[in-house]
Write a protein that holds these residues in place. Structure first.
Motif, short mmCIF file in Angstrom:
data_model
loop_
_atom_site.label_atom_id
_atom_site.label_comp_id
_atom_site.label_asym_id
_atom_site.label_seq_id
_atom_site.Cartn_x
_atom_site.Cartn_y
_atom_site.Cartn_z
N THR A 1 2.69 13.78 1.98
CA THR A 1 1.90 13.51 0.80
C THR A 1 0.15 12.54 1.86
O THR A 1 -0.70 12.43 1.77
N SER A 2 1.23 11.90 3.37
CA SER A 2 -0.12 11.23 3.99
C SER A 2 0.52 11.15 5.35
O SER A 2 1.25 10.67 5.47
N LEU B 1 4.15 4.96 8.43
CA LEU B 1 4.68 6.20 8.28
C LEU B 1 5.79 6.25 9.18
O LEU B 1 6.96 6.70 9.51
N TRP B 2 4.34 6.72 10.55
CA TRP B 2 5.27 7.73 11.45
C TRP B 2 5.97 6.40 12.67
O TRP B 2 6.64 6.68 13.20
N LEU B 3 5.68 5.48 12.04
CA LEU B 3 5.70 4.26 13.07
C LEU B 3 7.54 4.03 12.28
O LEU B 3 8.56 4.07 12.99
N GLY C 1 0.72 -1.27 -0.18
CA GLY C 1 0.13 0.18 0.16
C GLY C 1 0.70 1.25 -0.13
O GLY C 1 2.04 1.52 -0.36
N PRO C 2 0.31 2.97 0.73
CA PRO C 2 1.16 3.71 -0.37
C PRO C 2 2.12 3.68 0.96
O PRO C 2 2.69 4.37 0.82
N VAL D 1 13.24 10.14 3.44
CA VAL D 1 11.97 9.00 2.73
C VAL D 1 10.85 9.21 2.69
O VAL D 1 10.01 9.73 2.56
N LEU D 2 10.89 9.06 4.60
CA LEU D 2 9.76 8.47 5.20
C LEU D 2 9.02 9.97 5.30
O LEU D 2 7.41 9.90 5.04
N LEU D 3 10.00 11.29 5.46
CA LEU D 3 9.87 12.38 5.27
C LEU D 3 9.04 12.81 4.82
O LEU D 3 7.99 13.86 4.50
#
Length: 214
Positions: A113-114, A120-122, A82-83, A106-108
């Motif tokens: 966008t999400s 993503l926070w994890l 998924g995203p 990259v996660l930032l």
């Protein structure tokens, strides 16, 4: 010219392997292809294919070595595809190379966008812990707490938050989070059994510390 042929050939082979062998889901094709094209763009900008090779030891690996077992645990407890999974896939790839700062960046980008995606926070919390060599920085602490606030029932964020707390020596806080997670985990689940063992270790360590303090 030979450098360009090799670079493009490796890109095509890598994408083919990820699709055929890695069974990359359709939703992840676009992000993965974009990442590979970005690599080619970087080669076009800074690469010099006519120069002879001169290997150098990377100086960017300042964080902890990439832990495949923990990454698999995160994928098992959280979102694999998924995203969020697309960004986490790219972040893991950079972390394997020792580029822990880029892995977090990259996660930032994904969070821009999400911003309400708990996975993503994890991932950001884990990436920041890896970047600091296992220390729980204020940024990592915030990321874990944000993941839990967005999805309080998901097990992944409290599991890894407790792990980061325990590794940083904050045993009481880790025990509190893990005990709460264990209480709502299925009775016969592997997660509950593992949390029970972790809590027992913390209790033993705290008891030993109390004895030494007397």
């Amino acid at each position: 010219m030979t450098g360009w042929v090799i670079a493009m050939g490796l890109t095509v082979l890598l994408l083919g392997a990820m699709l055929a062998v890695g069974r990359l889901p359709r939703a992840a094709w676009e992000v993965t292809a974009s990442a590979l094209l970005l690599g080619l763009a970087g080669y076009a900008w800074q690469g010099h294919s006519a120069l002879p090779g001169s290997p150098r030891q990377s100086a960017r690996n300042t964080g902890a070595p990439f832990d495949e077992a923990l990454a698999e645990k995160r994928r098992g407890l959280g979102e694999r595809y998924g995203p969020a999974g697309q960004w986490l896939l790219l972040s893991d790839g950079l972390a394997r190379q020792g580029n822990t700062a880029d892995a977090a960046n990259v996660l930032l980008s994904g969070l821009r966008t999400s911003p309400d995606d708990p996975n993503l926070w994890l991932g950001m919390g884990n990436a920041l812990v890896a970047h600091t060599g296992g220390a729980l920085s204020p940024g990592a602490d915030f990321a874990f707490r944000r993941a839990i606030a967005i999805d309080p029932r998901a097990p992944a964020a409290p599991y890894f938050y407790g792990l980061a707390l325990a590794q940083s020596g904050q045993l009481a806080q880790a025990r509190k989070i893990w005990a709460s997670l264990a209480a709502r985990a299925p009775q016969d689940s592997q997660l509950r059994a593992e949390l029970g063992r972790n809590i027992a270790r913390i209790d033993a360590m705290q008891a030993a510390g109390s004895e030494q303090a007397r």
